[in-house]
Write an enzyme that holds these catalytic residues in place. Structure first.
Site, PDB file in Angstrom:
ATOM      1  N   LYS A 217       0.691  -0.989   0.030  1.00 58.72           N
ATOM      2  CA  LYS A 217       0.002   0.068   0.199  1.00 58.72           C
ATOM      3  C   LYS A 217       0.761   1.358   0.251  1.00 58.72           C
ATOM      4  CE  LYS A 217      -3.800  -2.424   1.841  1.00 58.72           C
ATOM      5  NZ  LYS A 217      -4.791  -2.695   2.911  1.00 58.72           N
ATOM      6  N   ARG A 218       2.121   0.958   0.528  1.00 60.22           N
ATOM      7  CA  ARG A 218       3.134   2.331   0.647  1.00 60.22           C
ATOM      8  C   ARG A 218       3.487   2.589  -0.809  1.00 60.22           C
ATOM      9  NH1 ARG A 218       3.597  -0.285   4.957  1.00 60.22           N
ATOM     10  NH2 ARG A 218       4.941  -1.855   4.033  1.00 60.22           N
TER      11      ARG A 218
END
Ligand code: GLU
Length: 449
Positions: A217-218
């Site tokens: 998600k980063r």
């Protein structure tokens, strides 16, 4: 064979992520393929991580993608409630049953009456199950420590609640992310303690980015939430199609498949354990294929909000339709309409040297003056009239081919390439076209002096 029941069990910790959407989809396709049931259960026991609106957002995005479910937190069903926090009595009952039978023990908080319930991991047991995707997997009990099944606040841990629920909800098949492989032995212990049958498990492959690293998600280079794709004008049918190919492939090479086709072709034995590459180009291509299949009205609905947001004035519906006819084949998503609009219809008109150089050997003055004269009296909203005038200009000036088309395009758009010139000119409008040609004539005069 028992009636197939599969589930998607999200934790409401955020928006619907690509990986979660893929998990939901494979369970959905599997259930539908075998005429079974598909349900949604919310695993909200990690209270600190739950986000406000997380459940609604998940459900809305699944609906948008075209999935439907037979039971769930929004519609209920015979096995509800479908939020784990509303099922605490059930977990408590079963945790105490394990206590009574000696499979678990009380773990008191220091200096308090409160206790957690901890599962007593048996010694020297080999746990094994046949994973649909990976074959037989084995684990030794000696690698697992006694673990908490019910916390002192009465909330169960994931590995315990998931078993109680999958059993109670009569789940027959569980397709989930490979990160859950290591959780599975703990879950098998609980099944064994109750003497319950295991469901069939399939642990899906990870999804990797361009660097072949697990999509995280980063990772800001890849758009990862379904909502964001929706907001960029991707089509749900295309997203669903693309997601289905992340770790699965149909028998033959045809990759453009409708939901109905996916259901009838879905084969769990074709699920792959090899990392699946999130190929942005492929997504763009698939989406462009679905855009080409849209009706004009659907295409208008898709693109209108983007033009409006950009402050583009849609002169009238006919104008809008002509615009779409020439830009349609270039679009990979709805948002790109503004990119092409800006590219072909930008207000600043300037002629750079490179472009002028391309037309320097042609008789531009004769051509442009004649064209100016002939467009004076025609109805510019009809591009076929403009096309006729271009031909007539050629005839009267004896200028043909590139010498005819290139200077006309350059003088009216400042570009060497673009979509159909008559349509583009019609969209630009008579005033702008005349103004630009006059400007070009001025510039050309300056150049020759
Ligand atoms: N709530 C778990 C997750 O979101 C579900 C895991 C499972 O399917 O068992 O990963």
């Amino acid at each position: 064979m028992k009636k197939v029941r599969a589930r998607y069990a999200p934790s409401p910790t955020g928006h619907l992520h690509i990986g979660n959407a893929r998990t939901a989809l494979f369970n959905y396709l599997f259930a539908r393929r075998y005429g079974g049931e598909f349900l949604i259960r919310i695993e909200d026991t990690d209270v600190a991580r739950n986000v406000e609106g997380g459940i609604e957002s998940q459900l809305n995005n699944l609906k948008w993608l075209g999935m439907n479910w037979d039971e769930g937190p929004d519609i209920g069903g015979n096995f509800g409630p479908y939020n784990q926090l509303q099922r605490l009595d059930l977990y408590k009952k079963y945790a105490h049953e394990l206590l009574d039978k000696g499979f678990a023990y009380k773990d008191y908080k220091e200096g308090s009456e409160d206790y957690a319930i901890r599962f007593k991991v048996p010694e020297n047991v080999t746990y094994s199950f046949d994973d649909v995707i990976r074959g037989t997997l084995k684990f030794e009990s000696s690698d697992v420590e006694d673990w908490i099944i019910l916390k002192d606040n009465g909330i169960p841990t994931y590995n315990f609640a998931v078993v109680i629920d999958d059993h109670y909800m009569e789940i027959t098949h569980v397709f989930r992310g490979e990160e859950h492989i290591t959780n599975t032995p703990k879950q098998l212990m609980v099944y064994d303690a109750f003497n319950w049958e295991y469901p069939t498990f399939g642990h899906m492959t990870i999804i990797v980015n361009e660097d072949r690293k697990k999509l995280s998600k980063r990772d800001t280079n890849t758009i990862q939430f379904i909502e964001d794709y929706k907001n960029l004008g991707y089509l749900p049918e295309a997203m669903l199609n693309f997601l289905s190919l992340l770790g699965w492939s149909p028998k033959d090479d045809e990759e453009i498949l409708s939901k109905e086709e996916l259901i009838s072709l879905f084969d769990e034995h074709k699920l792959s354990a090899a990392p699946s590459y999130f190929d942005k180009q492929k997504l763009a291509y698939i989406n462009s294929r679905y855009i080409k299949m849209l009706t004009l009205d659907e295409l208008k609905d898709l693109t209108r909000p983007f033009l409006m947001n950009q402050g583009v004035e849609i002169k009238n519906e006919l104008w809008f339709e002509s615009l779409l006819t020439i830009l349609k084949d270039r679009l990979n998503n709805g948002a790109e309409i503004t990119k092409y609009y800006d590219e072909f219809f930008h207000e600043n008109f300037n002629l750079n040297k490179e472009v002028l150089n391309e037309i320097k050997d042609f008789d531009n003055e004769t051509l442009l003056n004649k064209f100016l004269e002939l467009i004076e009296t025609i109805d510019f909203t009809d591009s076929s009239l403009i096309e006729q005038v271009i031909k007539e200009t050629g005839k009267q000036t004896q200028i043909k081919g590139k010498a005819l088309f290139m200077p006309l395009r350059v003088a009216t758009t400042g570009e060497l390439h673009g979509p159909s010139l008559p349509v583009q000119l019609s969209l630009l409008g008579q005033d702008i076209v005349k103004e630009r040609i006059k400007q070009t004539l001025q510039i050309l005069k300056g150049e020759t002096k």
